[in-house]
Design a protein around this motif. Structure first.
Motif, short mmCIF file in Angstrom:
data_model
loop_
_atom_site.label_atom_id
_atom_site.label_comp_id
_atom_site.label_asym_id
_atom_site.label_seq_id
_atom_site.Cartn_x
_atom_site.Cartn_y
_atom_site.Cartn_z
N UNK A 1 0.84 -1.20 0.00
CA UNK A 1 0.00 0.00 0.00
C UNK A 1 0.87 1.25 0.00
N UNK A 2 0.37 2.26 -0.64
CA UNK A 2 1.09 3.52 -0.68
C UNK A 2 0.84 4.32 0.59
N UNK A 3 1.70 5.26 0.84
CA UNK A 3 1.57 6.09 2.04
C UNK A 3 0.28 6.91 2.01
N UNK A 4 -0.16 7.31 0.82
CA UNK A 4 -1.39 8.10 0.73
C UNK A 4 -2.62 7.28 1.12
N UNK A 5 -2.58 5.97 0.89
CA UNK A 5 -3.68 5.11 1.32
C UNK A 5 -3.75 5.02 2.84
N UNK A 6 -2.59 4.93 3.49
CA UNK A 6 -2.58 4.92 4.94
C UNK A 6 -3.15 6.23 5.49
N UNK A 7 -2.78 7.32 4.88
CA UNK A 7 -3.27 8.63 5.34
C UNK A 7 -4.79 8.73 5.14
N UNK A 8 -5.29 8.22 4.04
CA UNK A 8 -6.73 8.24 3.78
C UNK A 8 -7.48 7.40 4.80
N UNK A 9 -6.98 6.20 5.07
CA UNK A 9 -7.61 5.33 6.06
C UNK A 9 -7.56 5.96 7.44
N UNK A 10 -6.45 6.57 7.78
CA UNK A 10 -6.31 7.22 9.07
C UNK A 10 -7.30 8.37 9.22
N UNK A 11 -7.48 9.14 8.17
CA UNK A 11 -8.42 10.26 8.21
C UNK A 11 -9.86 9.77 8.35
N UNK A 12 -10.21 8.74 7.59
CA UNK A 12 -11.57 8.20 7.68
C UNK A 12 -11.83 7.64 9.07
N UNK A 13 -10.88 6.91 9.63
CA UNK A 13 -11.07 6.33 10.96
C UNK A 13 -11.14 7.41 12.03
N UNK A 14 -10.37 8.48 11.88
CA UNK A 14 -10.42 9.58 12.85
C UNK A 14 -11.79 10.23 12.85
#
Length: 72
Positions: A1-14
């Motif tokens: 997974x790319x770093x931008x996917x981690x950031x997207x998932x983190x934002x959605x979960x937050x």
């Protein structure tokens, strides 16, 4: 997974977690107000404060979205 996917998932979960916390706070406030027979004006004030907090959170997200899309 790319770093931008981690950031997207983190934002959605937050945002999902904070939304769940607002809902749980609303349930807790409703339960306390119902058990103590609080008059209508007290209920309006309590729900108004909780609603303004949620509205401020939503406004922050919208402002942040505009700033990110403008490149600020």
């Amino acid at each position: 997974m790319l770093a931008e996917n981690y950031e997207l998932i983190e934002t959605i979960m937050l945002y999902g977690g904070l939304t769940c916390l607002f809902v749980l706070m609303a349930f807790a406030v409703h339960d306390v107000l119902a058990r103590n027979n609080v008059p209508l004006i007290g209920r309006v004030v309590a729900y108004g404060v909780l609603g303004l907090g949620a509205l401020g959170f939503a406004a922050k997200g919208i402002i942040e979205l505009f700033w990110v899309s403008a490149g600020v």
